[in-house]
Write a protein that holds these residues in place. Structure first.
Motif, PDB file in Angstrom:
ATOM      1  N   PRO A  55      -7.121  12.684 -72.850  1.00 41.83           N
ATOM      2  CA  PRO A  55      -6.005  11.902 -73.405  1.00 41.83           C
ATOM      3  C   PRO A  55      -4.664  12.389 -72.853  1.00 41.83           C
ATOM      4  CG  PRO A  55      -7.520  12.604 -75.135  1.00 41.83           C
ATOM      5  CD  PRO A  55      -7.905  13.357 -73.902  1.00 41.83           C
ATOM      6  N   THR A  56      -3.952  11.514 -72.140  1.00 42.20           N
ATOM      7  CA  THR A  56      -2.640  11.890 -71.604  1.00 42.20           C
ATOM      8  C   THR A  56      -1.597  10.822 -71.919  1.00 42.20           C
ATOM      9  OG1 THR A  56      -3.302  11.017 -69.433  1.00 42.20           O
ATOM     10  CG2 THR A  56      -3.539  13.395 -69.782  1.00 42.20           C
ATOM     11  N   LEU A  57      -1.696   9.663 -71.266  1.00 41.59           N
ATOM     12  CA  LEU A  57      -0.707   8.610 -71.498  1.00 41.59           C
ATOM     13  C   LEU A  57      -1.349   7.395 -72.163  1.00 41.59           C
ATOM     14  CD1 LEU A  57       1.475   8.780 -68.255  1.00 41.59           C
ATOM     15  CD2 LEU A  57       2.046   9.609 -70.538  1.00 41.59           C
ATOM     16  N   ASN A  60      -3.930   8.090 -75.019  1.00 41.07           N
ATOM     17  CA  ASN A  60      -3.579   9.228 -75.868  1.00 41.07           C
ATOM     18  C   ASN A  60      -2.861   8.769 -77.128  1.00 41.07           C
ATOM     19  OD1 ASN A  60      -2.945  11.715 -76.911  1.00 41.07           O
ATOM     20  ND2 ASN A  60      -1.736  12.414 -75.163  1.00 41.07           N
ATOM     21  N   GLY A  61      -3.485   8.982 -78.279  1.00 38.51           N
ATOM     22  CA  GLY A  61      -2.846   8.690 -79.554  1.00 38.51           C
ATOM     23  C   GLY A  61      -2.446   9.935 -80.303  1.00 38.51           C
ATOM     24  N   SER A  62      -2.552  11.103 -79.640  1.00 38.20           N
ATOM     25  CA  SER A  62      -2.273  12.377 -80.309  1.00 38.20           C
ATOM     26  C   SER A  62      -0.810  12.778 -80.155  1.00 38.20           C
ATOM     27  CB  SER A  62      -3.173  13.479 -79.729  1.00 38.20           C
ATOM     28  OG  SER A  62      -2.724  13.849 -78.429  1.00 38.20           O
ATOM     29  N   ALA A  63      -0.472  13.933 -80.747  1.00 34.52           N
ATOM     30  CA  ALA A  63       0.909  14.423 -80.728  1.00 34.52           C
ATOM     31  C   ALA A  63       1.358  14.824 -79.326  1.00 34.52           C
ATOM     32  CB  ALA A  63       1.045  15.610 -81.671  1.00 34.52           C
ATOM     33  N   SER A  64       0.421  15.084 -78.428  1.00 33.56           N
ATOM     34  CA  SER A  64       0.808  15.502 -77.075  1.00 33.56           C
ATOM     35  C   SER A  64       1.386  14.358 -76.247  1.00 33.56           C
ATOM     36  CB  SER A  64      -0.402  16.102 -76.350  1.00 33.56           C
ATOM     37  OG  SER A  64      -1.383  15.105 -76.111  1.00 33.56           O
ATOM     38  N   HIS A  65       1.181  13.131 -76.686  1.00 37.87           N
ATOM     39  CA  HIS A  65       1.614  11.978 -75.895  1.00 37.87           C
ATOM     40  C   HIS A  65       3.118  11.976 -75.646  1.00 37.87           C
ATOM     41  CE1 HIS A  65       3.074   7.774 -75.538  1.00 37.87           C
ATOM     42  NE2 HIS A  65       2.070   7.661 -74.706  1.00 37.87           N
ATOM     43  N   ALA A  66       3.898  12.261 -76.680  1.00 37.96           N
ATOM     44  CA  ALA A  66       5.359  12.130 -76.563  1.00 37.96           C
ATOM     45  C   ALA A  66       5.922  13.042 -75.473  1.00 37.96           C
ATOM     46  CB  ALA A  66       6.015  12.427 -77.901  1.00 37.96           C
ATOM     47  N   GLY A  67       5.468  14.312 -75.424  1.00 38.35           N
ATOM     48  CA  GLY A  67       5.974  15.231 -74.422  1.00 38.35           C
ATOM     49  C   GLY A  67       5.590  14.827 -73.010  1.00 38.35           C
ATOM     50  N   LEU A  68       4.348  14.402 -72.831  1.00 37.68           N
ATOM     51  CA  LEU A  68       3.904  13.957 -71.515  1.00 37.68           C
ATOM     52  C   LEU A  68       4.664  12.703 -71.083  1.00 37.68           C
ATOM     53  CD1 LEU A  68       0.055  14.458 -71.964  1.00 37.68           C
ATOM     54  CD2 LEU A  68       1.565  15.783 -70.470  1.00 37.68           C
ATOM     55  N   ARG A  69       4.887  11.812 -72.029  1.00 33.15           N
ATOM     56  CA  ARG A  69       5.614  10.582 -71.705  1.00 33.15           C
ATOM     57  C   ARG A  69       7.062  10.905 -71.305  1.00 33.15           C
ATOM     58  NH1 ARG A  69       5.309   5.007 -72.541  1.00 33.15           N
ATOM     59  NH2 ARG A  69       7.350   4.030 -72.783  1.00 33.15           N
ATOM     60  N   ARG A  70       7.706  11.815 -72.018  1.00 31.51           N
ATOM     61  CA  ARG A  70       9.088  12.182 -71.661  1.00 31.51           C
ATOM     62  C   ARG A  70       9.145  12.745 -70.248  1.00 31.51           C
ATOM     63  NH1 ARG A  70       9.472  13.861 -77.060  1.00 31.51           N
ATOM     64  NH2 ARG A  70       8.886  15.999 -76.473  1.00 31.51           N
ATOM     65  N   LEU A  71       8.168  13.571 -69.902  1.00 28.80           N
ATOM     66  CA  LEU A  71       8.163  14.176 -68.573  1.00 28.80           C
ATOM     67  C   LEU A  71       8.048  13.097 -67.489  1.00 28.80           C
ATOM     68  CD1 LEU A  71       6.162  17.331 -67.543  1.00 28.80           C
ATOM     69  CD2 LEU A  71       6.261  15.352 -66.048  1.00 28.80           C
ATOM     70  N   VAL A  72       7.099  12.201 -67.648  1.00 27.00           N
ATOM     71  CA  VAL A  72       6.918  11.151 -66.644  1.00 27.00           C
ATOM     72  C   VAL A  72       8.101  10.192 -66.639  1.00 27.00           C
ATOM     73  CG1 VAL A  72       5.443   9.250 -65.904  1.00 27.00           C
ATOM     74  CG2 VAL A  72       4.412  11.349 -66.774  1.00 27.00           C
ATOM     75  N   GLY A 181       3.680  23.437 -68.092  1.00 31.17           N
ATOM     76  CA  GLY A 181       2.477  24.027 -68.666  1.00 31.17           C
ATOM     77  C   GLY A 181       1.334  23.057 -68.854  1.00 31.17           C
ATOM     78  N   VAL A 182       1.412  21.882 -68.219  1.00 31.64           N
ATOM     79  CA  VAL A 182       0.321  20.912 -68.311  1.00 31.64           C
ATOM     80  C   VAL A 182      -0.819  21.397 -67.412  1.00 31.64           C
ATOM     81  CG1 VAL A 182      -0.348  18.498 -68.029  1.00 31.64           C
ATOM     82  CG2 VAL A 182       1.995  19.075 -68.692  1.00 31.64           C
ATOM     83  N   SER A 183      -2.019  21.421 -67.929  1.00 30.76           N
ATOM     84  CA  SER A 183      -3.170  21.950 -67.203  1.00 30.76           C
ATOM     85  C   SER A 183      -3.513  21.086 -65.995  1.00 30.76           C
ATOM     86  CB  SER A 183      -4.389  22.032 -68.124  1.00 30.76           C
ATOM     87  OG  SER A 183      -4.852  20.727 -68.450  1.00 30.76           O
ATOM     88  N   ALA A 184      -4.309  21.655 -65.098  1.00 32.77           N
ATOM     89  CA  ALA A 184      -4.755  20.903 -63.932  1.00 32.77           C
ATOM     90  C   ALA A 184      -5.580  19.688 -64.352  1.00 32.77           C
ATOM     91  CB  ALA A 184      -5.576  21.805 -63.014  1.00 32.77           C
ATOM     92  N   GLU A 185      -6.453  19.862 -65.341  1.00 34.29           N
ATOM     93  CA  GLU A 185      -7.294  18.747 -65.798  1.00 34.29           C
ATOM     94  C   GLU A 185      -6.447  17.626 -66.381  1.00 34.29           C
ATOM     95  OE1 GLU A 185     -11.123  17.917 -68.756  1.00 34.29           O
ATOM     96  OE2 GLU A 185      -9.855  19.677 -69.080  1.00 34.29           O
ATOM     97  N   ASP A 186      -5.487  17.987 -67.242  1.00 35.52           N
ATOM     98  CA  ASP A 186      -4.639  16.957 -67.843  1.00 35.52           C
ATOM     99  C   ASP A 186      -3.728  16.308 -66.803  1.00 35.52           C
ATOM    100  OD1 ASP A 186      -5.798  17.444 -70.271  1.00 35.52           O
ATOM    101  OD2 ASP A 186      -4.043  18.368 -71.192  1.00 35.52           O
ATOM    102  N   SER A 187      -3.228  17.106 -65.876  1.00 35.70           N
ATOM    103  CA  SER A 187      -2.352  16.557 -64.841  1.00 35.70           C
ATOM    104  C   SER A 187      -3.096  15.580 -63.948  1.00 35.70           C
ATOM    105  CB  SER A 187      -1.765  17.693 -63.995  1.00 35.70           C
ATOM    106  OG  SER A 187      -0.911  18.518 -64.763  1.00 35.70           O
ATOM    107  N   ALA A 188      -4.316  15.934 -63.569  1.00 39.58           N
ATOM    108  CA  ALA A 188      -5.100  15.033 -62.727  1.00 39.58           C
ATOM    109  C   ALA A 188      -5.425  13.749 -63.469  1.00 39.58           C
ATOM    110  CB  ALA A 188      -6.386  15.722 -62.267  1.00 39.58           C
ATOM    111  N   GLY A 189      -5.764  13.864 -64.760  1.00 39.80           N
ATOM    112  CA  GLY A 189      -6.053  12.669 -65.542  1.00 39.80           C
ATOM    113  C   GLY A 189      -4.834  11.774 -65.687  1.00 39.80           C
ATOM    114  N   LEU A 190      -3.684  12.388 -65.946  1.00 42.11           N
ATOM    115  CA  LEU A 190      -2.440  11.627 -66.071  1.00 42.11           C
ATOM    116  C   LEU A 190      -2.094  10.932 -64.756  1.00 42.11           C
ATOM    117  CD1 LEU A 190       0.840  12.914 -67.710  1.00 42.11           C
ATOM    118  CD2 LEU A 190       0.888  11.924 -65.436  1.00 42.11           C
TER     119      LEU A 190
END
Length: 339
Positions: A55-57, A60-72, A181-190
């Motif tokens: 779950p990234t963008l 992703n319905g979790s709390a991590s979505h907002a931070g990842l979305r701001r970054l992108v 600090g986004v992991s390689a797995e999450d970054s690749a998925g995003l």
């Protein structure tokens, strides 16, 4: 509301908007799930490639979505997008003169613009396009097991390429993800979804808009005038959007348009508007609203205006083209023209 092929199809604008606005009741978890269940042989190939879409963008319905979305979103600010206009126009001018506006213009232009906006250099665009178009078919197509096996290596290769670029900090986007600090797995998925959706859907929009504009000679003559291309793009998005559906899962039993829908049901949301309704949801709504909406609108308007200005005599020829026709994506595969 209709129930078809194991999915609930939601077509009412207010219902679709309400679903997209509520990611707690209507989960985005299935947004990237393969429409055709992945066959065991293809699944083994994905496992060997260590493919995953955490779950990234979009999913992703979790709390991590907002931070990842701001970054992108920092790569798609209004000022950055507006600054790309001269480059878009230059790319269009370089691609004038071809006989197929998809192959010769719309096919690679959005990918080049996206890579530059994300600070990703030395990307082989033909390879990226093969990976991304194959991935669209793999995940959103009603395809056979044999076709899955034909596509799965490209899916895995694309994912591995993303992981390698992350570890090498190769490009502004990957540096930003690593620094956050986004992991390689999450970054690749995003990035897997971002590098597909960020340019394939714009290729589809350009193809659809060019074909439709060329079907109306009076409109084609007006497109170079101020504001006409922008207005026309909005009309295409409203009634002929290339992103025709999106998916959600019900977290609990709900009622939509008077119909009781059980928990765990898969919803297919129709995003197109109606002829007599100016509203549309072509870019979604709510927390998952498309981050590239402004860029797609700009690319489409600049492309239409520039081609119409420099090629006023252009006209469609040939039979009805073959169409890309996936669950969520639809567009002509060719726009054949003469002068």
């Amino acid at each position: 509301m209709q129930f078809a092929d194991g999915r609930w199809v939601v077509s009412d604008y207010d219902d679709v908007r309400a679903v997209l606005a509520d990611p707690v009741t209507f989960l985005p978890d299935n947004a990237l799930t393969a429409v055709t269940p992945v066959a065991p042989a293809a699944l083994r190939s994905l496992v060997r490639a260590r493919f995953s879409l955490p779950p990234t963008l979009a999913n992703n319905g979790s709390a991590s979505h907002a931070g990842l979305r701001r970054l992108v979103a920092s790569f798609f600010t209004p000022s950055r997008v507006a600054a790309a206009e001269p480059r878009i126009r230059s790319l269009v001018l370089e691609r004038l003169g071809g006989s197929d506006l998809v192959r010769d213009l719309a096919w690679d232009l959005p990918a080049i613009v996206l890579m530059e906006l994300l600070g990703l250099e030395n990307v082989d665009i033909p390879t990226l396009k093969r990976w991304s178009s194959g991935s669209l078919e793999f995940f959103w197509g009603n395809i056979s097991r044999e076709r899955q096996l034909e596509l799965v290596d490209d899916v895995g290769d694309f994912h591995q390429w993303l992981v390698k670029r992350y570890h090498a900090r190769d490009g502004e986007l990957f540096c930003a993800l690593a620094d956050a600090g986004v992991s390689a797995e999450d970054s690749a998925g995003l990035c897997y979804f971002l590098l597909i959706a960020g340019q394939e859907t714009t290729t589809q929009l350009l193809s659809t808009a060019l074909r439709r504009a060329l079907s109306d000679r009076a409109l084609w003559a007006r497109l170079p005038s101020a504001g006409v291309a922008e207005s026309f793009v909005e009309d295409v998005l409203r009634t002929d959007t290339p992103v025709v559906t999106w998916r959600r899962l019900t977290a609990r039993e709900v009622v939509l348009s008077g119909v009781r829908v059980p928990a765990g049901a898969e919803l297919v949301l129709l995003l197109s508007g109606k002829e007599n309704d100016p509203r549309h949801l072509a870019f979604g709504y709510g927390r998952h609203f498309c981050l590239g909406a402004g860029l797609a609108r700009l690319e489409a308007a600049v492309t239409l205006r520039t081609v119409a200005e420099h090629e006023p005599s252009l006209r469609l020829v040939g039979d009805e083209p073959e169409w890309l026709n996936l669950l969520s994506f639809r567009a002509p595969r060719s726009v054949t023209v003469v002068r």
